[in-house]
Scaffold this motif. Sequence first.
Motif, PDB file in Angstrom:
ATOM      1  N   CYS A  61     -13.357   6.899   5.581  1.00 41.34           N
ATOM      2  CA  CYS A  61     -12.496   5.788   5.180  1.00 41.34           C
ATOM      3  C   CYS A  61     -13.338   4.538   4.940  1.00 41.34           C
ATOM      4  N   TYR A  62     -13.013   3.826   3.870  1.00 39.88           N
ATOM      5  CA  TYR A  62     -13.622   2.523   3.605  1.00 39.88           C
ATOM      6  C   TYR A  62     -12.570   1.478   3.933  1.00 39.88           C
ATOM      7  N   VAL A  63     -12.946   0.486   4.735  1.00 36.91           N
ATOM      8  CA  VAL A  63     -12.017  -0.546   5.194  1.00 36.91           C
ATOM      9  C   VAL A  63     -12.549  -1.911   4.742  1.00 36.91           C
TER      10      VAL A  63
ATOM     11  N   PRO B   9       0.824  -1.212   0.000  1.00 35.53           N
ATOM     12  CA  PRO B   9       0.000   0.000   0.000  1.00 35.53           C
ATOM     13  C   PRO B   9       0.859   1.263   0.000  1.00 35.53           C
ATOM     14  N   THR B  10       0.518   2.180  -0.888  1.00 40.56           N
ATOM     15  CA  THR B  10       1.214   3.458  -0.932  1.00 40.56           C
ATOM     16  C   THR B  10       0.243   4.634  -0.871  1.00 40.56           C
ATOM     17  N   VAL B  11      -1.031   4.353  -0.697  1.00 33.84           N
ATOM     18  CA  VAL B  11      -2.021   5.400  -0.465  1.00 33.84           C
ATOM     19  C   VAL B  11      -2.588   5.155   0.928  1.00 33.84           C
ATOM     20  N   TRP B  12      -2.439   6.138   1.788  1.00 34.82           N
ATOM     21  CA  TRP B  12      -2.858   5.999   3.183  1.00 34.82           C
ATOM     22  C   TRP B  12      -3.827   7.121   3.531  1.00 34.82           C
ATOM     23  N   PRO B  13      -5.067   6.812   3.911  1.00 38.19           N
ATOM     24  CA  PRO B  13      -5.928   7.867   4.432  1.00 38.19           C
ATOM     25  C   PRO B  13      -5.243   8.496   5.645  1.00 38.19           C
TER      26      PRO B  13
ATOM     27  N   ASN C 266     -15.287  11.270  12.379  1.00 43.19           N
ATOM     28  CA  ASN C 266     -14.904  10.679  11.095  1.00 43.19           C
ATOM     29  C   ASN C 266     -15.860   9.541  10.744  1.00 43.19           C
ATOM     30  N   HIS C 267     -16.136   9.400   9.465  1.00 45.03           N
ATOM     31  CA  HIS C 267     -17.027   8.347   8.977  1.00 45.03           C
ATOM     32  C   HIS C 267     -16.197   7.143   8.539  1.00 45.03           C
ATOM     33  N   TRP C 268     -16.626   5.960   8.962  1.00 47.86           N
ATOM     34  CA  TRP C 268     -15.971   4.708   8.598  1.00 47.86           C
ATOM     35  C   TRP C 268     -17.008   3.796   7.976  1.00 47.86           C
ATOM     36  N   SER C 269     -16.623   3.131   6.924  1.00 43.07           N
ATOM     37  CA  SER C 269     -17.467   2.118   6.306  1.00 43.07           C
ATOM     38  C   SER C 269     -16.628   0.850   6.218  1.00 43.07           C
TER      39      SER C 269
ATOM     40  N   TRP D 282      -4.068  -1.986   9.490  1.00 41.51           N
ATOM     41  CA  TRP D 282      -5.251  -2.845   9.432  1.00 41.51           C
ATOM     42  C   TRP D 282      -4.746  -4.270   9.272  1.00 41.51           C
ATOM     43  N   PRO D 283      -5.211  -5.225  10.086  1.00 41.22           N
ATOM     44  CA  PRO D 283      -4.674  -6.583  10.039  1.00 41.22           C
ATOM     45  C   PRO D 283      -4.742  -7.252   8.663  1.00 41.22           C
ATOM     46  N   HIS D 284      -5.649  -6.796   7.809  1.00 38.73           N
ATOM     47  CA  HIS D 284      -5.825  -7.415   6.496  1.00 38.73           C
ATOM     48  C   HIS D 284      -5.116  -6.646   5.384  1.00 38.73           C
ATOM     49  N   GLY D 285      -4.317  -5.653   5.763  1.00 36.38           N
ATOM     50  CA  GLY D 285      -3.550  -4.877   4.781  1.00 36.38           C
ATOM     51  C   GLY D 285      -3.875  -3.402   4.832  1.00 36.38           C
ATOM     52  N   GLY D 286      -2.861  -2.572   4.588  1.00 39.91           N
ATOM     53  CA  GLY D 286      -3.053  -1.126   4.578  1.00 39.91           C
ATOM     54  C   GLY D 286      -3.163  -0.561   5.980  1.00 39.91           C
ATOM     55  N   GLY D 287      -3.690   0.626   6.088  1.00 42.46           N
ATOM     56  CA  GLY D 287      -3.836   1.272   7.378  1.00 42.46           C
ATOM     57  C   GLY D 287      -4.160   2.743   7.212  1.00 42.46           C
TER      58      GLY D 287
END
Length: 143
Positions: A85-87, A15-19, A130-133, A59-64
């Motif tokens: 953020c969408y996770v 991952p190279t794009v991080w919210p 903050n909104h999370w989905s 995030w345990p499944h990748g990214g963060g």
Amino acid sequence: MTTNSEAPVPTTPVPTVWPAFRARDARALIAFLVDAFGFEETLVVPGEGDLVAHAQLSWPHGGGVMLGSERPGTGWHVGAGGAGCYVVVPDDAALDAVRARARAAGADAGDVVKQGYGSREFTVRDPEGNHWSFGTYRGEPRV
């Protein structure tokens, strides 16, 4: 003739794009994101006093995500509570587990909704606004 074992295996880049966002109380938000959603605290760089200069939560499944204390007057100022953020979660069971965890932590997690594109999702706000989905839609594969 090509068999499945000879087919190219798609690779996903690191991952190279991080919210990234700011928080009025970054330390409390970090604790909430770890407790309620299951993010893992990877790095927290202290700032002056109680401020957080920079934090990375994985995030345990990748990214963060990356976050820090709100600091008006800096070159990159994003007001607290303005992120969305969408996770991605790996499957329905994981989605249900994250929602149950969020609710157990006191978050007002919405109902799980089946979207027309196949995803099961729910939305929730963190204490900063903050909104999370969270959902099972992984995005479309690259071609």
